[in-house]
Motif scaffolding. Structure first.
Motif, short mmCIF file in Angstrom:
data_model
loop_
_atom_site.label_atom_id
_atom_site.label_comp_id
_atom_site.label_asym_id
_atom_site.label_seq_id
_atom_site.Cartn_x
_atom_site.Cartn_y
_atom_site.Cartn_z
N GLY A 111 0.87 -1.10 0.06
CA GLY A 111 0.10 0.06 0.00
C GLY A 111 0.70 1.14 -0.18
N LEU A 112 1.74 1.17 0.76
CA LEU A 112 2.66 2.44 0.85
C LEU A 112 3.45 2.60 -0.62
N ILE A 113 4.04 1.62 -1.35
CA ILE A 113 4.32 1.85 -2.62
C ILE A 113 3.50 2.35 -3.77
N GLY A 114 2.22 1.92 -3.39
CA GLY A 114 1.05 2.40 -4.13
C GLY A 114 0.81 4.13 -4.03
N VAL A 115 0.89 4.56 -2.68
CA VAL A 115 0.85 5.85 -2.43
C VAL A 115 2.03 6.71 -2.98
N LEU A 116 3.25 6.03 -2.80
CA LEU A 116 4.34 6.69 -3.46
C LEU A 116 4.15 6.78 -5.02
N GLY A 117 3.54 5.86 -5.33
CA GLY A 117 3.34 5.86 -7.06
C GLY A 117 2.48 7.06 -7.32
N VAL A 140 7.67 17.77 -13.59
CA VAL A 140 9.09 17.11 -13.14
C VAL A 140 8.70 15.70 -12.88
N PRO A 141 9.89 15.05 -13.39
CA PRO A 141 9.86 13.65 -13.02
C PRO A 141 10.49 13.21 -11.44
N VAL A 142 9.45 12.70 -10.93
CA VAL A 142 10.00 12.09 -9.30
C VAL A 142 10.33 10.74 -9.44
N THR A 143 11.30 10.49 -8.91
CA THR A 143 11.67 8.82 -8.83
C THR A 143 11.68 8.53 -7.38
N ILE A 144 11.29 7.40 -7.01
CA ILE A 144 11.35 7.11 -5.49
C ILE A 144 11.98 5.67 -5.49
N GLY A 145 13.08 5.49 -4.31
CA GLY A 145 13.70 4.00 -4.43
C GLY A 145 13.34 3.70 -3.07
N VAL A 146 12.67 2.61 -3.04
CA VAL A 146 12.27 1.60 -1.75
C VAL A 146 13.18 0.52 -1.51
N SER A 188 12.68 6.95 -15.12
CA SER A 188 12.44 7.70 -14.21
C SER A 188 10.91 8.08 -14.17
N GLY A 189 10.73 8.50 -13.12
CA GLY A 189 9.18 8.93 -13.06
C GLY A 189 8.25 8.07 -12.44
N SER A 190 8.90 7.17 -11.51
CA SER A 190 7.85 6.12 -10.80
C SER A 190 8.65 5.63 -9.43
N THR A 191 8.10 4.61 -9.00
CA THR A 191 8.72 4.06 -7.51
C THR A 191 9.52 2.47 -8.01
#
Length: 634
Positions: A341-347, A359-365, A394-397
């Motif tokens: 669920g957290l990864i979905g919220v970050l997406g 802007v492209p936002v990329t999140i590493g988990v 880029s642009g995703s989790t």
């Protein structure tokens, strides 16, 4: 202030000291006299024993004058106030006193009214200094003002350094970081990219709806529905089916070019992976916020807060220690939420940043962790996940478990766990040892691995404690509770049928190791003091024998040696050295006919007069009188 301040008087004239002590109403001005001395050498001993707030000293004295005393006080007790009085109106003296930071300089004979006024000023100054240090309101105001900086500094340390669990708990409570008591924790590293370049004008390509310019890929969206950015595809639209055509450059959202026409449009060459920039240029910023780059990460942090607050407890803060990571996140996963669920919220945050901020936002988990002490490891994993941006785009989790699926199923005794176990065993307390062992045992409970890997893990942990015991030459048979003839082998390692058995065995061994370290440390302290005593006996006759010299010989700090020496002997170094020298002087007076100045030199005193002064102070008679009385008795 209700307590009086302590003061010492130093003057070689006893009458002058007595007069000052008798004439001043000390308690009325907030002081109490805790000692007096005849010279600087004597004063240093009194200062060490009584720790006064103020030293009132004459300048001209034998053995050590007032200026030399002031210099020593400034070096060893910088917060102590020094007042100098002198019978000489000498500008050179006054100038040296100013250089030494002397508080007041007054001339003899000391006037009661003048000295009283000086003491009142000193009390007012000392009161103000203490009040400033105790001013709760001012301290609280400064603390609140500094709180965001302190909180950010702590969170940066938490994600980048191995911190003690107790310290972490203390600080997250102090700084109100809402992550305590979670089922597990997940860290994320956020990269905020440069703004997307402006989209090409639709009219510029109106006459080229069927072909893509060089470096761009044309996407067909049957039914007018745009696809997500990805590898270009080729295909044929059916006659009569409404179709839109989009041209995409690297990182540019799909842009509708023109309404579809019937027939079979021509599609440009397909590319794989991430589309390249081609001929497109960044151009001027497309949004006002792009003109101030520092505002974009702040806006992303705001988005993260808005999206995460309804879902989980978390801390979001700026990150500058890892290249490629602008923002760091620590999320507390409780019973009501999940990692998925957290990864979905970050997406969702990534999509909103693309839509709103362009802007492209990329999140590493990274992988989740079960203790607060493991947060630094989890954050490093999230930074590692961010490194896969060049491969997956880029642009995703990016979840590390997706790109490195094999990393979650290993049971390893990490350097961090090893360091924490060693530190707990060496320094304690027992509760810390139990926590370290519990973490090590918990990893075995959480890991789903083959029994051989479990055995390898226990051997790694056991090897750690064996090496530790051998490194300090501890009694292996006592530590591991085995016969002496079994030492040097692995026979003392029991065969464990259950994982819990290993944890219990390790705790017992760790506690015995801790006790052995405490005993060795105590023995070592005693040995150090014995070495110091031997050094003093070998060198007491040397006038330059100082505590600094002994510390250099022992390779110890001055502060630690002084504390240890007093603890083990019950007296200061100066008092002990003086006792050794005077006892040697007694031997020489009893067994030789050496003159007093010769004996003084033999026991380390350069000045005969000072030797006689110290001798008389200790034994009540001068060296000459002592010898005469001794011989008269025989």
């Amino acid at each position: 202030m209700t307590d009086t301040y302590k003061i010492i008087l130093v003057d070689d004239e006893e009458e002058a000291r007595t007069s000052i002590m008798r004439k001043i109403g000390w308690e009325a001005v907030g002081f109490s006299v805790v000692g007096d001395a005849e010279n600087g050498e004597d004063a240093l001993e009194k200062i060490e024993a009584t720790e006064p707030d103020v030293v009132l000293t004459d300048i001209r004295m034998p053995y050590m004058d007032g200026l030399t005393l002031a210099a020593r006080i400034r070096r060893d007790h910088p917060s102590m106030k020094v007042v100098i009085f002198s019978g000489y109106d000498d500008f050179e003296y006054a100038k040296q006193a100013i250089k030494l930071g002397v508080t007041e300089y007054i001339l003899k004979p000391v006037n009661v009214e003048e000295l009283t006024a000086i003491l009142l000023r000193l009390k007012e100054s000392l009161d103000a200094e203490i009040e400033q240090k105790r001013n709760v309101s001012a301290l609280r105001e400064n603390y609140i003002r500094s709180l965001p900086i302190l909180r950010g500094s702590f969170l940066s340390d938490l994600t980048n350094r191995n911190l003690d669990e107790t310290y972490i708990l203390e600080k997250i409570r102090e700084y109100a970081v809402p992550i305590e008591g979670a089922r597990k924790w997940i860290c994320a590293a956020v990269d905020v990219g440069d703004p997307y370049p402006p989209a090409p004008s639709p009219m510029a390509h109106a006459d080229q709806a069927g072909a893509a310019p060089p470096g761009q890929a044309t996407y067909l969206h049957p039914g007018g529905t745009p696809t997500t950015v990805g590898p270009a595809i080729t295909g044929t639209a059916t006659a009569g089916t409404p179709t839109t055509v989009s041209t995409v450059t690297a990182g540019t959202p799909p842009t509708t070019v023109s309404p579809a026409t019937t027939g079979t449009p021509t599609v440009g060459p397909a590319t794989t992976g991430t589309p390249t920039a081609g001929t497109a240029t960044a151009g001027p910023p497309t949004l006002p916020i792009h003109r101030e780059k520092g505002l974009v990460p702040l806006s992303v942090m705001q988005m993260l807060g808005e999206k995460l607050t309804p879902y989980c407890r978390h801390a979001v803060f700026t990150s500058s220690l890892h290249a490629g990571s602008d923002i760091a996140l620590i999320a507390a996963i409780d019973e009501g939420n999940t990692q998925t669920g957290l990864i979905g919220v970050l997406g969702d945050v990534c999509k909103e940043a693309q839509r709103v901020l362009k802007v492209p936002v990329t999140i590493g988990v990274g992988h989740s962790c079960l203790t607060l002490g493991d947060i630094s490891r989890a954050y490093k994993q999230s930074v590692d996940a961010l490194g896969y941006k060049a491969i997956v785009g880029s642009g995703s989790t990016i979840y590390l478990g997706d790109v490195e699926p094999g990393t979650g199923g290993k049971l390893l005794f990490s350097p961090k766990d090893e360091g924490e176990l060693i530190a707990a065993v060496k320094f304690g307390p027992p509760a810390r040892i139990a926590e370290a062992v519990e973490r090590i045992a918990a990893r075995m409970d959480d890991a789903k691995v083959h029994f051989r890997q479990f055995e390898a893990y226990t051997l790694s942990v056991t090897n750690c404690v064996v090496v530790l015991a051998q490194q300090y030459d501890l009694d292996m048979s006592r530590i591991f509770q085995v016969d002496a003839d079994m030492e040097g082998t692995l026979a003392f390692i029991p065969k464990f049928q259950k994982k819990g058995d290993f944890g219990q065995w390790l705790l017992q061994v760790a506690m015995r190791l801790h006790d052995a370290f405490g005993q060795e440390r105590e023995n070592s302290s005693k040995q150090v003091i014995e070495d110091a005593k031997r050094y003093i006996l070998d060198h007491y006759h040397e006038p330059d024998l100082s505590v600094e010299r002994i510390c250099r010989h022992l390779h110890m700090s001055l502060a630690y040696f002084s504390t240890l020496f007093k603890k083990e002997t019950g007296q200061t170094y100066i008092n002990y050295l003086t006792e050794v020298r005077l006892n040697k002087a007694l031997e020489l007076l009893n067994k030789t006919d050496d003159k007093t100045y010769v004996i003084a030199a033999k026991v380390g005193y350069q000045e005969q007069n000072y030797f006689s002064y110290v001798f008389k102070k200790r034994f009540g008679v001068s060296p000459t009188k002592y010898r005469g009385e001794g011989r008269a008795a025989t």
